[in-house]
Design a protein around this motif. Structure first.
Motif, mmCIF file in Angstrom:
data_model
loop_
_atom_site.group_PDB
_atom_site.id
_atom_site.type_symbol
_atom_site.label_atom_id
_atom_site.label_comp_id
_atom_site.label_asym_id
_atom_site.label_seq_id
_atom_site.Cartn_x
_atom_site.Cartn_y
_atom_site.Cartn_z
ATOM 1 N N ASP A 86 0.829 -1.211 0.000
ATOM 2 C CA ASP A 86 0.000 0.000 0.000
ATOM 3 C C ASP A 86 0.859 1.255 0.000
ATOM 4 O O ASP A 86 0.490 2.280 -0.583
ATOM 5 C CB ASP A 86 -0.946 0.006 1.206
ATOM 6 C CG ASP A 86 -0.214 -0.049 2.543
ATOM 7 O OD1 ASP A 86 0.941 -0.532 2.574
ATOM 8 O OD2 ASP A 86 -0.785 0.394 3.559
ATOM 9 N N GLY A 89 1.674 1.596 -3.548
ATOM 10 C CA GLY A 89 0.546 1.670 -4.463
ATOM 11 C C GLY A 89 0.550 0.558 -5.486
ATOM 12 O O GLY A 89 -0.018 0.696 -6.574
ATOM 13 N N VAL A 90 1.179 -0.579 -5.170
ATOM 14 C CA VAL A 90 1.254 -1.728 -6.067
ATOM 15 C C VAL A 90 0.630 -2.927 -5.361
ATOM 16 O O VAL A 90 1.062 -3.307 -4.274
ATOM 17 C CB VAL A 90 2.712 -2.033 -6.473
ATOM 18 C CG1 VAL A 90 2.791 -3.310 -7.294
ATOM 19 C CG2 VAL A 90 3.311 -0.867 -7.253
ATOM 20 N N GLU A 91 -0.364 -3.527 -5.969
ATOM 21 C CA GLU A 91 -1.114 -4.601 -5.314
ATOM 22 C C GLU A 91 -0.314 -5.893 -5.202
ATOM 23 O O GLU A 91 -0.370 -6.583 -4.185
ATOM 24 C CB GLU A 91 -2.408 -4.874 -6.098
ATOM 25 C CG GLU A 91 -3.363 -3.693 -6.164
ATOM 26 C CD GLU A 91 -4.495 -3.940 -7.143
ATOM 27 O OE1 GLU A 91 -4.621 -5.100 -7.629
ATOM 28 O OE2 GLU A 91 -5.259 -2.995 -7.426
ATOM 29 N N ARG A 356 7.799 3.033 -5.735
ATOM 30 C CA ARG A 356 6.827 4.048 -5.310
ATOM 31 C C ARG A 356 6.852 5.259 -6.242
ATOM 32 O O ARG A 356 5.813 5.758 -6.668
ATOM 33 C CB ARG A 356 7.143 4.485 -3.878
ATOM 34 C CG ARG A 356 6.066 5.377 -3.273
ATOM 35 C CD ARG A 356 6.463 5.830 -1.892
ATOM 36 N NE ARG A 356 5.327 6.344 -1.142
ATOM 37 C CZ ARG A 356 5.410 7.127 -0.096
ATOM 38 N NH1 ARG A 356 6.614 7.502 0.342
ATOM 39 N NH2 ARG A 356 4.334 7.536 0.544
ATOM 40 N N ARG A 359 5.475 4.356 -9.701
ATOM 41 C CA ARG A 359 4.015 4.184 -9.631
ATOM 42 C C ARG A 359 3.342 5.556 -9.695
ATOM 43 O O ARG A 359 2.338 5.740 -10.402
ATOM 44 C CB ARG A 359 3.647 3.466 -8.326
ATOM 45 C CG ARG A 359 2.148 3.380 -8.059
ATOM 46 C CD ARG A 359 1.455 2.419 -9.014
ATOM 47 N NE ARG A 359 0.020 2.464 -8.825
ATOM 48 C CZ ARG A 359 -0.813 3.205 -9.540
ATOM 49 N NH1 ARG A 359 -0.342 4.001 -10.499
ATOM 50 N NH2 ARG A 359 -2.102 3.179 -9.307
ATOM 51 N N GLU A 360 3.889 6.539 -8.987
ATOM 52 C CA GLU A 360 3.320 7.884 -9.011
ATOM 53 C C GLU A 360 3.457 8.532 -10.387
ATOM 54 O O GLU A 360 2.579 9.290 -10.817
ATOM 55 C CB GLU A 360 4.010 8.754 -7.953
ATOM 56 C CG GLU A 360 3.689 8.336 -6.520
ATOM 57 C CD GLU A 360 4.496 9.102 -5.490
ATOM 58 O OE1 GLU A 360 5.401 9.868 -5.890
ATOM 59 O OE2 GLU A 360 4.220 8.924 -4.282
ATOM 60 N N ARG A 365 1.956 0.341 -13.314
ATOM 61 C CA ARG A 365 0.531 0.359 -12.959
ATOM 62 C C ARG A 365 0.312 -0.348 -11.623
ATOM 63 O O ARG A 365 1.058 -1.249 -11.251
ATOM 64 C CB ARG A 365 -0.306 -0.328 -14.027
ATOM 65 C CG ARG A 365 -0.238 0.295 -15.405
ATOM 66 C CD ARG A 365 -1.383 -0.240 -16.270
ATOM 67 N NE ARG A 365 -1.522 -1.686 -16.162
ATOM 68 C CZ ARG A 365 -0.881 -2.582 -16.915
ATOM 69 N NH1 ARG A 365 -0.033 -2.161 -17.847
ATOM 70 N NH2 ARG A 365 -1.083 -3.878 -16.750
ATOM 71 N N GLY A 366 -0.730 0.047 -10.936
ATOM 72 C CA GLY A 366 -1.015 -0.522 -9.630
ATOM 73 C C GLY A 366 -1.375 -1.987 -9.659
ATOM 74 O O GLY A 366 -1.224 -2.692 -8.659
ATOM 75 N N ASP A 367 -1.860 -2.496 -10.800
ATOM 76 C CA ASP A 367 -2.274 -3.891 -10.886
ATOM 77 C C ASP A 367 -1.187 -4.798 -11.476
ATOM 78 O O ASP A 367 -1.412 -5.990 -11.664
ATOM 79 C CB ASP A 367 -3.551 -4.018 -11.708
ATOM 80 C CG ASP A 367 -3.374 -3.540 -13.159
ATOM 81 O OD1 ASP A 367 -2.341 -2.912 -13.457
ATOM 82 O OD2 ASP A 367 -4.279 -3.780 -13.976
#
Length: 414
Positions: A86, A89-91, A356, A359-360, A365-367
């Motif tokens: 979290d 931001g990456v699952e 991180r 991702r920003e 991608r977050g998925d």
């Protein structure tokens, strides 16, 4: 000591493609380019029941007669992120715990193979330039092989890393200036005395080939190739190892794709990331190092072809390069310690910081599935002047002090 085996291989220059004799490892005699061993394939030999990375005999430049050198290097676990997914931001975030190799870093993968080369060639000694982790690795495997080791380190090396090399009996010398000065001194000593050079740039293509083991392992540990593999980068041999292994496996039909590589450097010494950002094809040496993160601060002065080759590999995977500030790497190391229970040095934790940041920026991608290579243990960089905590005189004082900590106070009511 075991007798020399029969393994021999020609390397190939990454710049002019000329074949090279790897008996005495160095850069291309014609153009000065980085030399690597050719990929294995197209049909990859099966793994064996030999220990450590000798299970990949036939894929790596090792022979069964040197398997006694193994200390169990490789086979590091892959674990899912428990508390930092979290934060990034990456699952689907995972870590490959290469800091759990015998000497505390991924360097053992290259050192074990390079030491087998030294034994086969009856080298009188080995030499290594190192900002820290390769020093301990070289010293440890030299001790096991019964060979003298000379380790050269930059003058600002973390004391704990120098102490590890000394503990194994290596002759440790600090060199004035940054890592590139240290690299030059080790290369000159190797040339003068015929020692095998175990410096973990691309100077020794036989040792570098050992890093393919990380890619072989990842492919076997994961059901599918990840979207990204995140690799801390000095000169970049680990990028070569992982990318080459996946290319071999893809060529033999064993994996569906080659993952993208996200290479990570420190902002204060980022020659490869800087070249990537400006769209250059060649990497220029970094002139003024301004970072505390010694593990990935390689200016590449005198051997910029290492960076150029790494840059090319990253682009060929469809990947990217990133640079992070020292403070960002330190914060990532804290997150790994506090949230994951993983004590990782800042140079290795820089990869998490880069995830991180990218991702920003939308690069990741977050998925997407992401694997961070955690390449170095943090215990060797811990400060020795940290407050060890208060001394108490009894249980009542312990309760008073513990209630002052907010994470414990609620559970200590009454």
């Amino acid at each position: 000591m075991a007798q020399p085996g029969s393994f021999a291989a020609l390397g190939e220059c990454t710049m002019c493609a000329r074949k090279q004799d790897t008996a005495f490892p160095d850069y291309c005699a014609h153009c000065g380019g980085s030399v690597v061993l050719p990929p294995t394939g197209p049909a990859l030999p099966d793994t064996t029941d030999l220990p450590g990375m000798w299970r990949y005999t036939g894929r790596l430049p090792v022979t069964p007669d040197t398997a006694w050198l193994s200390m169990g290097e490789g086979d590091s676990p892959v674990v899912p992120a428990a508390g930092t997914a979290d934060w990034c931001g990456v699952e689907r975030l995972q870590f490959k715990l290469d800091h759990l190799n015998p000497s505390g870093s991924f360097k053992d993968r290259a050192t074990a193979v390079g030491m087998a080369q030294a034994v086969r060639q009856r080298a009188s000694a080995v030499v290594c330039a190192s900002s820290g982790n390769a020093a301990g690795s070289t010293a440890a495997y030299a001790a096991r092989a019964g060979l003298p080791a000379v380790v050269l380190m930059p003058e600002a090396v973390p004391p704990g890393k120098a102490a590890v090399a000394r503990a194994h009996g290596a002759a440790v010398l600090r060199v004035r200036g940054d890592y590139s000065n240290t690299f030059r001194a080790a290369r000159e000593l190797a040339g003068r005395f015929g020692w095998i050079n175990l410096t973990t740039t691309f100077v020794n293509p036989v040792a570098v080939a050992g890093l393919k083991s990380a890619g072989y392992e990842l492919a076997g540990q994961l059901a599918d190739p990840p979207g990204w593999i995140v690799v801390p980068v000095g000169a970049g041999p680990l990028v070569h190892g992982i990318a080459t292994a996946y290319r071999e496996l893809h060529g033999s039909g064993e994996v569906a794709a080659v993952p993208r590589i996200l290479g990570v450097q420190a902002e204060g010494c980022a020659p490869v990331a800087e070249a990537f950002a400006r769209g250059a094809d060649e990497v220029a040496p970094w002139q003024h190092v301004r970072t505390r993160i010694s593990a990935i601060s390689d200016p590449l002065r005198g051997y910029p072809s290492d960076g150029t080759y790494t840059l090319r590999l990253v682009r060929e995977t469809g990947g990217a390069m990133a640079a992070v500030a020292d403070a960002e790497a330190d914060e990532a190391a804290n997150q790994l310690a506090y949230r994951e229970g993983l004590l990782i040095e800042s140079g290795a934790a820089a990869g998490l910081a880069a995830v991180r940041a990218e991702r920003e920026r939308g690069t990741i991608r977050g998925d997407e599935s992401v694997v961070c290579m955690l390449t170095g243990h943090g215990i060797k960089t811990l400060s020795t002047d940290v407050d060890p905590g208060p001394v108490i005189t009894g249980t009542d004082e312990a309760v008073r002090r513990l209630r002052a900590r907010t994470e414990l106070a609620e559970g200590m009511a009454g």
